[in-house]
Enzyme design. Structure first.
Site, PDB file in Angstrom:
ATOM      1  N   ARG A 155      -7.996   1.805  16.172  1.00 15.62           N
ATOM      2  CA  ARG A 155      -8.312   1.596  14.763  1.00 15.62           C
ATOM      3  C   ARG A 155      -9.817   1.789  14.577  1.00 15.62           C
ATOM      4  O   ARG A 155     -10.613   1.243  15.343  1.00 15.62           O
ATOM      5  CB  ARG A 155      -7.926   0.171  14.367  1.00 15.62           C
ATOM      6  CG  ARG A 155      -7.915  -0.047  12.877  1.00 15.62           C
ATOM      7  CD  ARG A 155      -6.706   0.523  12.210  1.00 15.62           C
ATOM      8  NE  ARG A 155      -5.489  -0.239  12.460  1.00 15.62           N
ATOM      9  CZ  ARG A 155      -4.284   0.163  12.058  1.00 15.62           C
ATOM     10  NH1 ARG A 155      -4.118   1.295  11.393  1.00 15.62           N
ATOM     11  NH2 ARG A 155      -3.214  -0.573  12.327  1.00 15.62           N
ATOM     12  N   ARG A 210      14.243   2.917  13.682  1.00 19.20           N
ATOM     13  CA  ARG A 210      13.782   4.214  14.195  1.00 19.20           C
ATOM     14  C   ARG A 210      14.454   4.643  15.486  1.00 19.20           C
ATOM     15  O   ARG A 210      14.758   5.821  15.669  1.00 19.20           O
ATOM     16  CB  ARG A 210      12.259   4.188  14.397  1.00 19.20           C
ATOM     17  CG  ARG A 210      11.494   4.297  13.103  1.00 19.20           C
ATOM     18  CD  ARG A 210       9.995   4.346  13.363  1.00 19.20           C
ATOM     19  NE  ARG A 210       9.264   4.156  12.115  1.00 19.20           N
ATOM     20  CZ  ARG A 210       8.085   3.552  12.025  1.00 19.20           C
ATOM     21  NH1 ARG A 210       7.492   3.086  13.119  1.00 19.20           N
ATOM     22  NH2 ARG A 210       7.499   3.425  10.858  1.00 19.20           N
ATOM     23  N   SER A 259       6.413 -11.704  -6.325  1.00 20.86           N
ATOM     24  CA  SER A 259       5.929 -10.606  -7.172  1.00 20.86           C
ATOM     25  C   SER A 259       6.873 -10.326  -8.345  1.00 20.86           C
ATOM     26  O   SER A 259       6.524  -9.576  -9.258  1.00 20.86           O
ATOM     27  CB  SER A 259       5.772  -9.326  -6.345  1.00 20.86           C
ATOM     28  OG  SER A 259       4.745  -9.472  -5.398  1.00 20.86           O
ATOM     29  N   HIS A 276      -5.563   9.265   9.052  1.00 18.84           N
ATOM     30  CA  HIS A 276      -5.605   9.171  10.509  1.00 18.84           C
ATOM     31  C   HIS A 276      -6.090  10.505  11.082  1.00 18.84           C
ATOM     32  O   HIS A 276      -5.630  11.573  10.655  1.00 18.84           O
ATOM     33  CB  HIS A 276      -4.210   8.923  11.089  1.00 18.84           C
ATOM     34  CG  HIS A 276      -3.662   7.548  10.830  1.00 18.84           C
ATOM     35  ND1 HIS A 276      -4.388   6.523  10.272  1.00 18.84           N
ATOM     36  CD2 HIS A 276      -2.426   7.035  11.093  1.00 18.84           C
ATOM     37  CE1 HIS A 276      -3.623   5.438  10.195  1.00 18.84           C
ATOM     38  NE2 HIS A 276      -2.435   5.724  10.674  1.00 18.84           N
ATOM     39  N   ASN A 319      -2.487   8.958   6.072  1.00 21.24           N
ATOM     40  CA  ASN A 319      -1.453   8.136   6.707  1.00 21.24           C
ATOM     41  C   ASN A 319      -0.530   7.459   5.701  1.00 21.24           C
ATOM     42  O   ASN A 319       0.603   7.139   6.024  1.00 21.24           O
ATOM     43  CB  ASN A 319      -2.097   7.074   7.606  1.00 21.24           C
ATOM     44  CG  ASN A 319      -3.124   6.241   6.861  1.00 21.24           C
ATOM     45  OD1 ASN A 319      -4.110   6.797   6.355  1.00 21.24           O
ATOM     46  ND2 ASN A 319      -2.926   4.951   6.768  1.00 21.24           N
ATOM     47  N   CYS A 324       3.427   6.630  11.232  1.00 17.28           N
ATOM     48  CA  CYS A 324       2.443   7.544  10.640  1.00 17.28           C
ATOM     49  C   CYS A 324       1.763   8.440  11.677  1.00 17.28           C
ATOM     50  O   CYS A 324       1.611   9.645  11.474  1.00 17.28           O
ATOM     51  CB  CYS A 324       1.398   6.755   9.870  1.00 17.28           C
ATOM     52  SG  CYS A 324       0.758   5.319  10.753  1.00 17.28           S
ATOM     53  N   SER A 341      -5.740   1.367   6.428  1.00 19.05           N
ATOM     54  CA  SER A 341      -4.659   1.274   5.440  1.00 19.05           C
ATOM     55  C   SER A 341      -3.291   1.273   6.111  1.00 19.05           C
ATOM     56  O   SER A 341      -2.322   0.805   5.516  1.00 19.05           O
ATOM     57  CB  SER A 341      -4.748   2.407   4.419  1.00 19.05           C
ATOM     58  OG  SER A 341      -4.817   3.654   5.076  1.00 19.05           O
ATOM     59  N   GLY A 342      -3.222   1.774   7.345  1.00 16.00           N
ATOM     60  CA  GLY A 342      -1.975   1.702   8.099  1.00 16.00           C
ATOM     61  C   GLY A 342      -1.535   0.275   8.351  1.00 16.00           C
ATOM     62  O   GLY A 342      -0.371   0.015   8.623  1.00 16.00           O
ATOM     63  N   ALA A 357       0.838  -1.214   0.000  1.00 17.32           N
ATOM     64  CA  ALA A 357       0.000   0.000   0.000  1.00 17.32           C
ATOM     65  C   ALA A 357       0.871   1.262   0.000  1.00 17.32           C
ATOM     66  O   ALA A 357       0.591   2.225  -0.720  1.00 17.32           O
ATOM     67  CB  ALA A 357      -0.931  -0.008   1.215  1.00 17.32           C
ATOM     68  N   LYS A 369       5.456   3.995  20.315  1.00 21.01           N
ATOM     69  CA  LYS A 369       6.129   4.688  19.208  1.00 21.01           C
ATOM     70  C   LYS A 369       5.856   6.181  19.291  1.00 21.01           C
ATOM     71  O   LYS A 369       6.758   7.006  19.113  1.00 21.01           O
ATOM     72  CB  LYS A 369       5.624   4.150  17.857  1.00 21.01           C
ATOM     73  CG  LYS A 369       6.139   2.778  17.468  1.00 21.01           C
ATOM     74  CD  LYS A 369       5.439   2.302  16.180  1.00 21.01           C
ATOM     75  CE  LYS A 369       5.589   0.794  15.998  1.00 21.01           C
ATOM     76  NZ  LYS A 369       4.663   0.276  14.957  1.00 21.01           N
TER      77      LYS A 369
END
Lengths: 346, 346
Positions: A245, A103, A44, A252, A325, A132, A162-163, A17, A223
């Site tokens: 969610r 991160r 793929s 978002h 997001n 995000c 979609s996150g 995505a 996070k």
């Protein structure tokens, strides 16, 4: 005028995505590409993606895929980044990694261009893209942090499926259709694909994103706590988050309460936000105008509204922060870092 | 054993989303009814509703409808309550009003039975039912208020469309179907039917419930502020709210941060909540168990989970509170007040 420099760019996780949005942004923004390399998993490989009217064949990502690559944009999951990013760096690429793999690595800058592009310039090969939900919050809070300082943040999120990737989008749409048709909703992906228990997301709100840590907060919540400190370069900023969610596909939303270090004037706050790069103020309650996930979808900006003084705390401020997001929260922040690195070199 | 006393009960607004739940509860709980009177607007008069296997004909609500009525349960909008409740009282009925008409009237108790049933017993004819989002929050916070005291509450809500009535339910379902079918979503009801601007609720989050007040908060948000103080009988409890409508049909969820007046032990908090009337603790994060709107639908209880210490404030506590907004948030709280009044007389 000199010929513009062009770059070899690799996208790792090209079928996901976020990867798809990265490719779309590289095209739409006319990123100075010499050659685009689309990397994905072995299953793929061989598929094609159209980029600027040309068919690009997907290749399997391997340690040697990065020879000659200038920018490697990773979004194929933390384990892929852990395995392949060092090889990309070895080949001389700058890695911009959208996963959580690096991160909190002290050697890796965690970057939101509007906030700490200086950290990106000091990279050692890898630059991490924050989570995000963190990105949109710190982008909106940056001008307030600079002007007033921030004591604490209490945030509750309203996060799009979609996150959690394309499979979560499909799950929400399939479940919604089933519930509308009076059928049982099948639950296989959310809240966390790899965990044993799945809950219905259609017409529901799930207060779990990512797995739980020992302190009762989820990793997603932690996070927001830890990344905010690292991005601001300030361990004193106190963040408490509840990440939820909801049945939204893209965008978002965040209910953010912030206690500033100094007294503030609400008109000044509004003016600071109106002048902040990447931030758009949508705040006309009497006209019922405020940021909405549906309006933010497809846009690169962070939208801020519902600005109001806390009723009790003199330095308390409430706001509603919305952004796509997959874009500012992921693909756009990644591509934007690359663009800014190029600008800084020029 | 003596024969049980029975009562004449009127439901005003019998065709509405809440009115229908009131009728269902009166039947399911075997409320001691002598005669049930179903009152509605003129255009619904003559329709019939089945109650315990009997057809009951809806009558138009008029000032004289309440002769001989013992309990009049109102849920037909504030203007109907303003007009007709005094007539019901004149006829000797006890009015339990689910609208906002009398909530802040100093002569009218605002009651959640688990919190302040004593106030209900001192009524002068009218008892007000609080707003749905307030009821579930104060029911869950009551044991903590009693044991530790509460300094402040910061709440963000995730509210179901059924709180805006049947037309809002229809709108969410119609829009969801249209979006899934790739059609434009028609927006006519939410966020507030009577206001000029309507936003899509399907796959969206709307940070507006009720109209805006001058301080930038909505009436819904100010209801949580003011009603909480009145129900606890304590003007020092500081509440700040952000009220958001999400694409859920039944069940409000709330992300609640509370600062207690005293240090607390999290195990004691859990034990207090487990023993609190009307409260069910669902809090096993490692088993991914927490309250969900879909699980709360149709239940009378208030569900509490995600209990965790704030990371910074020593007296800060986070929780996730979910309840069926049409039941504990409206119809059940109303019927429950009537049941408790009967018990108190016995």
């Amino acid at each position: 005028m000199a010929n513009q420099l062009t770059y070899n760019v690799a996208v790792v996780g090209a079928t996901g995505a976020v990867g798809q949005q990265m490719i779309r942004l590289l095209e739409e923004r006319n990123f100075p590409i010499k050659q685009l390399k689309l990397l994905a998993s072995g299953r793929s490989a061989g598929k094609t993606v159209t980029f600027k009217g040309q068919e690009v064949v997907l290749e399997e990502a391997t340690p040697e895929s990065f020879a000659g690559v200038d920018f490697a944009l990773f979004s194929a999951g933390g384990s892929v980044s852990k395995e392949l990013a060092p090889h990309a760096v070895r080949h001389g690429a700058i890695v911009i990694d959208n996963t959580s793999a690096y991160r909190m690595d002290p050697d890796v800058p965690l970057v939101v261009p509007e906030v700490n592009m200086d950290a990106a310039l000091a990279h050692k090969g890898i630059i991490a893209n924050p989570n995000c939900s963190t990105i949109q919050m710190v982008a909106a809070l940056k001008p307030l942090y600079d002007r007033f300082g921030i004591d604490r943040i209490i945030v509750s999120t309203y996060q799009a499926v979609s996150g959690a990737g394309q499979s979560a989008i499909n799950e929400l749409l399939d479940q919604s259709r089933d519930v509308l048709d009076g059928k049982e909703a099948e639950c296989r992906v959310l809240p966390v694909g790899k965990l044993p228990v799945h809950h219905q997301i259609a017409f529901n709100a799930i207060p779990q994103i990512d797995v739980f840590t020992d302190n009762g907060f989820t990793y997603e919540e932690m996070k927001m706590v830890n990344e905010t400190k690292k991005i601001f370069g300030d361990d004193t900023v106190q963040v408490s988050a509840t990440c939820v969610r909801i049945p939204v596909v893209y965008g978002h939303s965040e209910s953010v309460y912030v206690e500033l270090k100094q007294d503030y004037d609400l008109n000044e706050v509004r003016a600071l936000l109106e002048n902040a790069p990447g931030v758009v103020v949508v705040d006309a309650p009497q006209e019922q105008q405020y940021p909405l996930a549906t309006d933010a979808t497809g846009k690169l900006d962070v939208f801020v509204g519902r600005l109001r003084r806390d009723l009790h705390h003199p330095r308390g401020l409430h706001m509603w922060i919305v952004s796509d997001n997959l874009l500012k929260g992921a693909a756009w922040n990644t591509v934007q870092i690359a663009e800014e690195l190029i600008k800084a070199r020029a």
